[in-house]
Design a protein around this motif. Structure first.
Motif, short mmCIF file in Angstrom:
data_model
loop_
_atom_site.label_atom_id
_atom_site.label_comp_id
_atom_site.label_asym_id
_atom_site.label_seq_id
_atom_site.Cartn_x
_atom_site.Cartn_y
_atom_site.Cartn_z
N ARG A 13 0.76 -1.27 -0.02
CA ARG A 13 -0.17 0.08 0.02
C ARG A 13 0.71 1.39 -0.10
N PRO A 14 0.34 2.47 -0.35
CA PRO A 14 1.25 3.55 -0.34
C PRO A 14 1.70 3.94 0.95
N GLU A 15 1.05 3.66 1.92
CA GLU A 15 1.75 3.92 3.33
C GLU A 15 2.96 3.27 3.70
#
Length: 356
Positions: free
Chosen positions: A36-38
């Motif tokens: 995920r982007p996080e």
């Protein structure tokens, strides 16, 4: 003079560090698919990193966490030499607990314990976990593979995992939201899921002596194939419901069965009644009950009986909820209702007989 060493070593004690390193290399591609982007960094660090600044969009973010394993279902995987489905079960057991309160799954870590590291085998387990994380919408940010020679046989293994999710405080689901007149919607299970396998193995394999390779006509496949059907992951389906209509509570049907798990979200003063006649449990449940002469109440407090998740919604939300689930390919139906106690204790009960 010989240069060979005869002293003890980690390898001579049964731990193969090089095999562990190869397993990590093999699993990296699968872990990347869950990113995920996080997520910061990659596999191989001492800790998985998740950028918590993503939570700034919440007014009052509540973190939800859960941990679980898959029980003795791992014995079926070991016997059949099939390792790439058990990870789906692990993710489902963890993340479907988290989504019950309305939380979005964020990330997960795993723990794989083996008697001997077979790199391809460990990578297959992680592949299944990674695929499950994709289905749940979460990232696999790290894990641990431990080799325990002397405690586990060379082919023995177990898996466990822990996950974290987030929900806005004023959108937290649970007993406080449930009202008299609410409807109980059942979502079909994919089979046994990952509970009750000690009973299933005792009845079908030990007492009845059935072989996992046996073709079972009523199942339409071998017994082993049926027992390894992955647990359905409902996380994104449940979140879709919360976005498209009003939901008061969810209940993940795991150990303890349908009534006991539904009772966990029923507030004092109310009662949930679920009508068995609204569905027909899959053939595997009848096979276990009939083969082991297991009483219905014993089956129902051990197995999910064909229902893997339940949603409690206002009566006016039923149509929208069923439409959303149908659009997502989830078999669902109205199975019961929330009423006053009427002299009964708060909780949940099953009534009637299963449809035939």
């Amino acid at each position: 003079m010989s240069s060979e060493t005869t002293g003890a070593s980690y390898a001579s004690a049964g731990v193969d560090i090089e095999a562990g390193d190869r397993a990590v290399e093999l699993m990296k591609e699968w872990v990347r698919k869950t990113r995920r982007p996080e997520v910061l960094g990659g596999l191989g660090g001492f800790a998985g990193l998740f950028d918590a600044s993503a939570l700034k969009r919440y007014e009052r973010p509540l973190l939800a966490s859960a941990t679980d394993g898959v029980g003795t279902k791992v014995d079926i995987a070991r016997r059949l030499g099939v390792y790439d489905t058990i990870g789906h079960d692990l993710v489902a057991m963890v993340m479907d607990d988290i989504v019950v309160c309305g939380a979005e799954p964020l990330f997960m870590t795993d723990y794989i314990c083996v008697g001997k590291v077979h790199p391809e085998r460990v990578a297959a387990i992680v592949k299944g976990i990674a695929e499950g994380c994709v289905l749940a919408g979460c990232a696999l940010v790290g894990g641990e593979t431990a080799e325990h020679p002397g405690l586990l046989g060379a082919d023995d293994f177990d898996v466990a995992g822990a996950g974290t999710g987030v929900v806005e405080a004023d959108r937290l689901l649970g007993p406080d939201r449930i009202r008299e007149g609410d409807a109980v919607i059942a979502m079909a299970s994919s089979g046994l899921h990952s509970n009750g396998y000690s009973l299933v193995r005792h009845v079908l394999l030990e007492r009845a002596g059935l072989a996992l390779e046996s073709e079972i006509a009523e199942l339409g496949r071998t017994l082993g194939e049926e027992l390894l059907v992955p647990t359905k992951i409902y996380s994104l389906d449940c979140l879709a419901l919360t976005r498209t209509t009003e939901v008061h509570a969810f209940s993940h049907i795991t150990g303890g069965g349908l009534a006991a798990n539904l009772a966990r979200v029923i507030p004092d003063g109310l009662h949930a009644t679920v009508d068995r006649s609204t569905w027909t449990p899959g053939a595997i449940f009848d096979l276990v009950g009939r083969t082991g002469d297991v009483e219905r109440l014993e089956l129902e407090k051990t197995l999910n009986m064909g229902v893997g998740m339940m949603a409690v919604v206002p009566a006016e939300s039923v149509e929208a909820a069923l439409t959303t689930l149908a659009d997502r390919g989830v078999d669902a139906w109205v199975a019961g209702e929330i009423t006053g106690r009427d002299g009964r204790t708060s909780g949940a009960e099953l009534t009637g007989d299963y449809a035939r």
